[in-house]
Enzyme design. Structure first.
Site, PDB file in Angstrom:
ATOM      1  N   GLY A   1       0.832  -1.205   0.000  1.00  0.00           N
ATOM      2  CA  GLY A   1       0.000   0.000   0.000  1.00  0.00           C
ATOM      3  C   GLY A   1       0.861   1.247   0.000  1.00  0.00           C
ATOM      4  O   GLY A   1       1.993   1.221   0.487  1.00  0.00           O
ATOM      5  N   GLN A  38       3.154  10.016   0.834  1.00  0.00           N
ATOM      6  CA  GLN A  38       4.449   9.327   0.924  1.00  0.00           C
ATOM      7  C   GLN A  38       5.340   9.613  -0.286  1.00  0.00           C
ATOM      8  O   GLN A  38       6.541   9.381  -0.235  1.00  0.00           O
ATOM      9  CB  GLN A  38       4.247   7.815   1.053  1.00  0.00           C
ATOM     10  CG  GLN A  38       3.565   7.416   2.352  1.00  0.00           C
ATOM     11  CD  GLN A  38       3.405   5.915   2.415  1.00  0.00           C
ATOM     12  OE1 GLN A  38       2.423   5.368   1.932  1.00  0.00           O
ATOM     13  NE2 GLN A  38       4.375   5.231   2.982  1.00  0.00           N
ATOM     14  N   CYS A  51       5.616   0.092   7.177  1.00  0.00           N
ATOM     15  CA  CYS A  51       5.318   1.239   6.316  1.00  0.00           C
ATOM     16  C   CYS A  51       6.570   1.612   5.541  1.00  0.00           C
ATOM     17  O   CYS A  51       7.659   1.655   6.117  1.00  0.00           O
ATOM     18  CB  CYS A  51       4.868   2.414   7.187  1.00  0.00           C
ATOM     19  SG  CYS A  51       4.479   3.895   6.264  1.00  0.00           S
ATOM     20  N   LEU A  52       6.417   1.873   4.239  1.00  0.00           N
ATOM     21  CA  LEU A  52       7.578   2.230   3.422  1.00  0.00           C
ATOM     22  C   LEU A  52       8.216   3.540   3.888  1.00  0.00           C
ATOM     23  O   LEU A  52       9.384   3.794   3.610  1.00  0.00           O
ATOM     24  CB  LEU A  52       7.166   2.338   1.940  1.00  0.00           C
ATOM     25  CG  LEU A  52       6.743   1.024   1.273  1.00  0.00           C
ATOM     26  CD1 LEU A  52       6.194   1.275  -0.119  1.00  0.00           C
ATOM     27  CD2 LEU A  52       7.903   0.032   1.221  1.00  0.00           C
ATOM     28  N   HIS A  62      -4.724   1.726   7.224  1.00  0.00           N
ATOM     29  CA  HIS A  62      -3.359   2.260   7.360  1.00  0.00           C
ATOM     30  C   HIS A  62      -3.146   3.415   6.370  1.00  0.00           C
ATOM     31  O   HIS A  62      -2.625   4.469   6.736  1.00  0.00           O
ATOM     32  CB  HIS A  62      -2.361   1.118   7.113  1.00  0.00           C
ATOM     33  CG  HIS A  62      -0.917   1.539   7.092  1.00  0.00           C
ATOM     34  ND1 HIS A  62      -0.003   1.097   8.025  1.00  0.00           N
ATOM     35  CD2 HIS A  62      -0.222   2.358   6.252  1.00  0.00           C
ATOM     36  CE1 HIS A  62       1.184   1.643   7.753  1.00  0.00           C
ATOM     37  NE2 HIS A  62       1.076   2.399   6.676  1.00  0.00           N
ATOM     38  N   GLU A  63      -3.582   3.206   5.121  1.00  0.00           N
ATOM     39  CA  GLU A  63      -3.358   4.224   4.086  1.00  0.00           C
ATOM     40  C   GLU A  63      -4.257   5.442   4.284  1.00  0.00           C
ATOM     41  O   GLU A  63      -3.814   6.570   4.070  1.00  0.00           O
ATOM     42  CB  GLU A  63      -3.561   3.631   2.680  1.00  0.00           C
ATOM     43  CG  GLU A  63      -2.684   2.425   2.338  1.00  0.00           C
ATOM     44  CD  GLU A  63      -1.197   2.626   2.594  1.00  0.00           C
ATOM     45  OE1 GLU A  63      -0.724   3.772   2.553  1.00  0.00           O
ATOM     46  OE2 GLU A  63      -0.513   1.621   2.862  1.00  0.00           O
ATOM     47  N   HIS A 121      -2.748   7.852   6.598  1.00  0.00           N
ATOM     48  CA  HIS A 121      -1.735   8.720   5.983  1.00  0.00           C
ATOM     49  C   HIS A 121      -2.368  10.018   5.463  1.00  0.00           C
ATOM     50  O   HIS A 121      -1.732  11.068   5.490  1.00  0.00           O
ATOM     51  CB  HIS A 121      -1.064   8.014   4.795  1.00  0.00           C
ATOM     52  CG  HIS A 121       0.091   7.136   5.164  1.00  0.00           C
ATOM     53  ND1 HIS A 121       1.259   7.613   5.724  1.00  0.00           N
ATOM     54  CD2 HIS A 121       0.271   5.801   5.025  1.00  0.00           C
ATOM     55  CE1 HIS A 121       2.099   6.606   5.905  1.00  0.00           C
ATOM     56  NE2 HIS A 121       1.529   5.495   5.506  1.00  0.00           N
TER      57      HIS A 121
HETATM   58 CO    CO Z   1       2.365   3.606   5.522  1.00  0.00          CO
END
Ligand code: CO
Length: 176
Positions: free
Chosen positions: A46, A51, A93-94, A135-136, A139
């Site tokens: 995701g 990000q 998370c990236l 989660h996304e 963000h």
């Molecule tokens: Co993330």
């Protein structure tokens, strides 16, 4: 298509509230395609537009790494309308590399969003998709999964988080 740089923990863009997308034009469609490519290049499941330093209500999800029947998809202006149940799952998370922690979240959600073809979808989801969507969507409100973990666990991660933020600051300086 292009792989975009992913910004990391400590970058203030990750803390902004994202703007709603009014028109799903070619620029937005291109951004969605680039985000899917970026996510796949990093083996993520995701990614949210903040990000890649774009403060827009756009997320991409690709569960094909886990289930080959799944296809990558973009979710525009997603909004969680209802939540049910509670489940603990490990998240990463990236933008927070090297950290994986258990997070408690609702098990099922009702979500409304638009597709890249401007169709509105209103649906209940569960399982991994419900988890990744939550989660996304976080963000898009400037919330990271490490904000949702046990306070004692977060204390133990202080040093690691500081190090990520330090490296992010250095890479921002180098890019400027
Ligand atoms: Co993330």
């Amino acid at each position: 298509m292009a792989v975009l740089p992913i910004i990391k923990y400590g970058n203030s863009i990750l803390r902004l509230e994202s703007e709603r997308i009014k028109v799903i034009d070619n620029e937005i469609k291109q951004l969605a395609r680039d985000m899917i490519e970026t996510m796949q290049a990093s083996e993520g499941i995701g990614l949210a537009a903040p990000q890649v330093a774009r403060s827009l209500a756009l997320i991409t999800i690709d569960l094909s790494l886990i289930d080959e029947n799944e296809k990558p998809a973009a979710f525009i202006n997603p909004k969680i309308l209802e939540k049910e149940g509670e489940i603990v799952m490990e998240e990463g998370c990236l933008s927070v590399p090297g950290i994986k922690e258990e997070v408690t979240r609702p098990e099922r959600i009702r979500i409304v969003y638009q597709t890249v073809n401007s169709e509105t979808v209103d649906t209940w989801v569960d399982g991994l998709l419900a988890r990744v969507l939550q989660h996304e969507v976080d963000h898009l409100y400037g919330v990271l999964f490490v904000d949702r973990i046990n306070i004692f666990r977060k204390k133990m991660l202080t040093k690691q988080l500081k190090q990520i933020a330090k490296e992010e600051k250095e890479s921002q300086k180098a890019a400027a």
